[in-house]
Write a protein that holds these residues in place. Structure first.
Motif, short mmCIF file in Angstrom:
data_model
loop_
_atom_site.label_atom_id
_atom_site.label_comp_id
_atom_site.label_asym_id
_atom_site.label_seq_id
_atom_site.Cartn_x
_atom_site.Cartn_y
_atom_site.Cartn_z
N CYS A 1 13.66 9.21 -15.56
CA CYS A 1 14.25 8.44 -16.68
C CYS A 1 15.31 7.44 -16.21
N GLY A 2 15.08 6.85 -15.04
CA GLY A 2 15.97 5.80 -14.54
C GLY A 2 17.07 6.28 -13.62
N LEU A 3 17.29 7.59 -13.49
CA LEU A 3 18.38 8.07 -12.64
C LEU A 3 18.14 7.77 -11.17
N TYR A 4 16.88 7.78 -10.77
CA TYR A 4 16.58 7.51 -9.36
C TYR A 4 17.02 6.10 -8.96
N HIS A 5 17.04 5.18 -9.90
CA HIS A 5 17.43 3.79 -9.62
C HIS A 5 18.83 3.73 -9.00
N PHE A 6 19.75 4.53 -9.52
CA PHE A 6 21.13 4.48 -9.04
C PHE A 6 21.24 5.14 -7.66
N TRP A 7 20.47 6.21 -7.42
CA TRP A 7 20.45 6.80 -6.09
C TRP A 7 19.87 5.81 -5.09
N PHE A 8 18.83 5.10 -5.50
CA PHE A 8 18.21 4.09 -4.63
C PHE A 8 19.20 3.00 -4.27
N LEU A 9 19.96 2.53 -5.26
CA LEU A 9 20.95 1.48 -5.00
C LEU A 9 22.03 1.97 -4.04
N SER A 10 22.44 3.24 -4.16
CA SER A 10 23.49 3.75 -3.27
C SER A 10 23.01 3.81 -1.83
N ARG A 11 21.76 4.23 -1.60
CA ARG A 11 21.23 4.27 -0.25
C ARG A 11 21.03 2.86 0.30
N TRP A 12 20.61 1.97 -0.56
CA TRP A 12 20.40 0.57 -0.18
C TRP A 12 21.72 -0.05 0.29
N ALA A 13 22.78 0.14 -0.50
CA ALA A 13 24.08 -0.42 -0.15
C ALA A 13 24.59 0.17 1.17
N LYS A 14 24.38 1.47 1.37
CA LYS A 14 24.83 2.11 2.61
C LYS A 14 24.10 1.53 3.82
N ASP A 15 22.80 1.30 3.69
CA ASP A 15 22.03 0.74 4.81
C ASP A 15 22.43 -0.70 5.09
N VAL A 16 22.71 -1.48 4.05
CA VAL A 16 23.15 -2.87 4.25
C VAL A 16 24.51 -2.89 4.94
N ASN A 17 25.40 -1.99 4.57
CA ASN A 17 26.70 -1.91 5.25
C ASN A 17 26.53 -1.58 6.73
N THR A 18 25.52 -0.76 7.05
CA THR A 18 25.26 -0.42 8.45
C THR A 18 24.72 -1.61 9.22
N ILE A 19 23.70 -2.27 8.65
CA ILE A 19 23.06 -3.38 9.34
C ILE A 19 23.99 -4.58 9.47
N CYS A 20 24.76 -4.86 8.42
CA CYS A 20 25.59 -6.06 8.37
C CYS A 20 27.05 -5.76 8.70
N ALA A 21 27.29 -4.71 9.47
CA ALA A 21 28.67 -4.31 9.75
C ALA A 21 29.47 -5.39 10.47
N GLY A 22 28.79 -6.28 11.18
CA GLY A 22 29.50 -7.29 11.96
C GLY A 22 29.94 -8.51 11.19
N ASP A 23 29.63 -8.60 9.88
CA ASP A 23 29.98 -9.81 9.14
C ASP A 23 31.36 -9.75 8.49
N GLY A 24 32.06 -8.63 8.66
CA GLY A 24 33.41 -8.52 8.11
C GLY A 24 33.47 -8.24 6.62
N GLU A 25 32.33 -7.97 5.98
CA GLU A 25 32.30 -7.69 4.55
C GLU A 25 31.94 -6.22 4.32
N ARG A 26 32.09 -5.80 3.07
CA ARG A 26 31.74 -4.42 2.70
C ARG A 26 31.25 -4.42 1.27
#
Length: 272
Positions: free
Chosen positions: A36-61
């Motif tokens: 009922c849509g709850l998985y969407h928010f878990w998906f976004l949290s994992r997505w954001a964590k992976d982007v922070n890992t990959i893009c760690a060198g750009d100085g953003e969070r």
């Protein structure tokens, strides 16, 4: 260019890097329906964590999902849309560094949402999953070039010892604008200093305007008079060094006197 994988050879990741899981949009859609849509928010949290890992060198969070949802309440749901657009912009801006073929950004996300209010968000999410998988594959296979090392000469003691000499200050480098919005300007660089050129004033050191100039178009780092410069293309429309197009995401070393041209050549700089 996108990093392509052979259909027979197993994918090999660079030692010491975190493996980023590949995701399926069809599975995402199915689990969102089941939960009922709850998985969407878990998906976004994992997505954001992976982007922070990959893009760690750009100085953003990227903020975690719970902060995004909290800020969505006083903004009446506007902030979550901005959060996803900023996340896509980070992927797009960092893709040239890894040589990944990421095509979607925050602008395209809003276009899908506004043009197709019902199906648009789903299309935008499907494209985002595709781009994230491409960026993850390129990140795991990326091997940065070694930094140029300065040779150290062995000093031999002589008797009697020579009188101490005052060392000369290191020679400054820099860029001189030849054409475009920075024509006639001189941008000094100290040894070891690195700057970004592009049209997004919030993300670059030197703002360069032009229709084909990317938000972060390229980086320039000065290593000193003997070692010269390192240029890295981070753009969609390319960088020319002495008339030769650079490979996106691959640092190229240049000597003083070289000419750097952004995109269609409307903005040119000479390395001093």
């Amino acid at each position: 260019m996108a990093v392509q994988q052979s259909g027979t050879a197993p994918r090999q990741s660079v030692p010491g890097k975190k493996n980023i899981p590949r995701r399926s949009f069809a599975l995402y859609l199915l689990l969102c329906l089941v939960t009922c849509g709850l998985y969407h928010f878990w998906f976004l949290s994992r997505w954001a964590k992976d982007v922070n890992t990959i893009c760690a060198g750009d100085g953003e969070r990227t903020l975690p999902v719970w902060e995004m949802l909290a800020l969505g309440i006083p903004t009446l749901g506007v902030y979550p849309l901005l959060w996803q657009a900023w996340l896509l912009d980070r992927m797009y801006n960092n893709a040239p560094h890894y040589g990944a073929d990421v095509r979607g950004d925050g602008e395209s996300f809003f276009l899908w949402v506004m043009l197709l209010p019902l199906a648009g968000p789903l299309v935008a999410m499907a494209l985002a999953v595709r781009d994230m998988n491409r960026l993850a594959a390129a990140y795991e296979e990326y091997q940065p070039l070694p930094e140029p090392r300065q040779e150290h000469r062995q000093e031999h003691r002589q008797s009697p010892a020579p009188a101490p000499e005052t060392p000369e200050p290191p020679r400054q480098g820099g860029l001189r604008g030849l054409t475009g919005c920075c024509a006639g300007q001189k941008i000094p660089l100290r040894p070891g200093e690195k700057i970004r050129l592009g049209r997004d004033a919030a993300k670059v050191s030197v703002v360069v305007t032009g229709d084909r100039v990317s938000r972060v178009h390229c980086t320039v780092q000065y290593y000193g008079e003997k070692l010269g410069y390192s240029i890295e293309d981070r753009s969609r429309n390319g960088v020319l060094l002495n008339g030769k197009r650079l490979r996106p995401g691959q640092p190229a070393y240049a000597a003083p006197g070289s000419v750097l041209a952004l995109a269609d050549g409307g903005n040119k700089f000479q390395l001093l």
